[in-house]
Design an enzyme around this catalytic site. Structure first.
Site, short mmCIF file in Angstrom:
data_model
loop_
_atom_site.label_atom_id
_atom_site.label_comp_id
_atom_site.label_asym_id
_atom_site.label_seq_id
_atom_site.Cartn_x
_atom_site.Cartn_y
_atom_site.Cartn_z
N LYS A 73 0.86 -1.19 0.00
CA LYS A 73 0.00 0.00 0.00
C LYS A 73 0.89 1.22 0.00
O LYS A 73 1.78 1.36 0.85
CB LYS A 73 -0.83 0.00 1.28
CG LYS A 73 -2.31 -0.09 1.05
CD LYS A 73 -3.00 -0.01 2.39
CE LYS A 73 -4.48 0.21 2.20
NZ LYS A 73 -5.14 0.41 3.48
C1 E4P Z 1 -8.42 0.54 3.64
O1 E4P Z 1 -7.65 0.30 2.75
C2 E4P Z 1 -8.42 1.81 4.37
O2 E4P Z 1 -7.20 2.00 5.01
C3 E4P Z 1 -9.56 1.86 5.35
O3 E4P Z 1 -10.73 1.40 4.68
C4 E4P Z 1 -9.77 3.23 5.95
O4 E4P Z 1 -10.96 3.25 6.69
P1 E4P Z 1 -11.34 4.43 7.70
O5 E4P Z 1 -11.57 5.68 6.93
O6 E4P Z 1 -12.56 3.94 8.39
O7 E4P Z 1 -10.15 4.58 8.63
#
Ligand code: E4P
Length: 223
Positions: A83
């Protein structure tokens, strides 16, 4: 649409995998912190539980740092996806990592322009955050539709992961829009199963089954 669990909770991952409903996993440092476990240990354990892609996020800010982190993460299991944040350095890292055969997931995407650049850089996955947009009174799901149109117009290979999902309706809207993937926190995943009429129906069928059996029992006893 594929369903990923947005979680590092191995119990929840096992449950979803047992139903054949966990196509992959996304994590971030906040998600891993919630489990109170070592990053490497938990990712290795998840990798032994599921076959699909597992997104792992580091804290590098330069392309070199991100590449170094991702190369290390890729040793922790099969199907590791790096990521990287939606920055100039992040997209430099995307190009390098994809060329090395390490798939990337461009995260913290909040606009169609950012998604276009991530797709052009060659990202395997792009993660627009719908919930965080809704939180600031912008339409998260409208962003998904726009990004999907752009990817389709030019035949980009990147897959859209609808992220920052906060409710079952986000999942339904993602599927209606034709998103490739929704990554779903365990509490929202559990809510996808429920409907009060299902519960009511099960209760009444069980009750009637018992009534029918006891009525037959009474007839048998009288004979
Ligand atoms: C996934 O890849 C993201 O990091 C995650 O869905 C973020 O979610 P949030 O906005 O609830 O922290």
């Amino acid at each position: 649409m594929k369903i990923f669990l947005d979680s590092a909770n191995t119990q929840k991952i096992k449950e979803a995998a047992a139903m054949g409903l966990c196509d992959g996993i996304t994590t971030n440092p906040t998600i891993i912190l919630k489990e109170g476990r070592d990053h490497k240990e938990v990712i290795k354990e998840i990798s032994a539980l599921i076959l699909g892609p597992i997104s792992v996020e580091g804290i590098g800010e330069t392309a070199d740092e991100m590449v170094k982190d991702a190369v290390e993460f890729s040793k922790w299991g099969k199907n590791i996806v790096a990521k990287v944040p939606m920055t100039k350095e992040g997209l430099k890292a995307v190009r390098i990592l994809e060329a090395k055969g390490i798939p990337t997931n461009v995260t913290l995407v909040f606009s169609p322009a950012q998604a276009l650049l991530a797709a052009k850089a060659g990202a395997s996955y792009i993660s627009p955050f719908v919930g965080r947009l809704d939180d600031i009174s912008q339409n998260g799901m409208a962003l998904i539709a726009g990004i999907l149109t752009i990817l389709k117009n030019y035949g980009f290979k990147s897959q859209v992961i609808v992220a920052s999902v906060r409710s079952p309706m986000h999942v339904v809207e993602a599927a209606k829009a034709g998103a490739h993937i929704a990554t779903v926190p365990p509490d929202v995943f559990d809510k996808l199963f429920s409907h009060p009429l299902t519960d009511k129906g099960i209760k009444s069928f069980i009750g009637d089954y018992k009534k029918a059996n006891s009525a037959l029992g009474e007839v048998g006893a009288k004979k």
